[in-house]
Design a protein around this motif. Structure first.
Motif, short mmCIF file in Angstrom:
data_model
loop_
_atom_site.label_atom_id
_atom_site.label_comp_id
_atom_site.label_asym_id
_atom_site.label_seq_id
_atom_site.Cartn_x
_atom_site.Cartn_y
_atom_site.Cartn_z
N LEU A 278 0.82 -1.21 0.00
CA LEU A 278 0.00 0.00 0.00
C LEU A 278 0.85 1.25 0.00
O LEU A 278 1.91 1.28 0.59
CB LEU A 278 -0.85 0.07 1.27
N ASP A 279 0.32 2.28 -0.63
CA ASP A 279 0.86 3.62 -0.44
C ASP A 279 0.17 4.27 0.74
O ASP A 279 0.78 5.04 1.48
CB ASP A 279 0.69 4.47 -1.70
N GLU A 280 -1.13 3.98 0.90
CA GLU A 280 -1.90 4.57 1.99
C GLU A 280 -3.08 3.67 2.35
O GLU A 280 -3.56 2.90 1.53
CB GLU A 280 -2.48 5.93 1.59
N TRP A 281 -3.54 3.86 3.58
CA TRP A 281 -4.80 3.27 4.03
C TRP A 281 -5.67 4.45 4.39
O TRP A 281 -5.44 5.15 5.38
CB TRP A 281 -4.56 2.36 5.22
N CYS A 282 -6.67 4.73 3.58
CA CYS A 282 -7.50 5.93 3.72
C CYS A 282 -8.83 5.56 4.38
O CYS A 282 -9.86 5.47 3.71
CB CYS A 282 -7.70 6.56 2.34
N LYS A 283 -8.81 5.36 5.69
CA LYS A 283 -10.01 4.96 6.43
C LYS A 283 -11.09 6.05 6.42
O LYS A 283 -12.27 5.74 6.47
CB LYS A 283 -9.66 4.68 7.89
#
Length: 123
Positions: A41-46
């Motif tokens: 992942l580059d990000e986890w955008c919750k």
């Protein structure tokens, strides 16, 4: 004329591809059976994910998808979700974007709604 980058939806369990661009998980909960290292992942955008209440109501029931999409678009107007969505727009414009989800059917997921909104559809 703008150079619109590609936005796609894939399952987090799929192998990463060189043309994925930014890889962003858009689920509120971490997917079962995958480590953070293997997710690439580059990000986890919750903050862009549907609320727990909406997710539990929906239960990925195809008959509820249209209503889910409508309610989810409304949730995306809330400040934290709107800011997260704006961030996804920036990522998509910058280098392309792959929205990752753990659902078995990504075509009826929050990632599909986000993809349509990011590419000019109505979600």
């Amino acid at each position: 004329m703008s150079d619109q980058r590609q936005v796609r939806v894939r399952r987090i369990y799929d192998e990463p591809r060189p043309d994925d661009g930014a890889r962003v998980l858009v689920n509120r909960l971490w997917p079962r059976g995958i480590s953070k290292e293997s997710a690439h992942l580059d990000e986890w955008c919750k903050d862009v994910a549907p609320s727990t209440e909406l997710r539990k109501w929906y239960r990925h029931d195809p008959a509820r998808f249209d209503e889910f999409a409508h309610r989810y678009r409304d949730e995306l107007q809330q400040p934290a979700a709107a800011a997260a969505f704006a961030h996804l727009k920036e990522l998509a414009a910058d280098r392309g974007l792959t929205l990752l989800t753990a659902t078995k059917d990504p075509d009826i997921s929050e990632a599909a709604v986000l993809c349509r909104l990011l590419t000019g559809g109505n979600g």
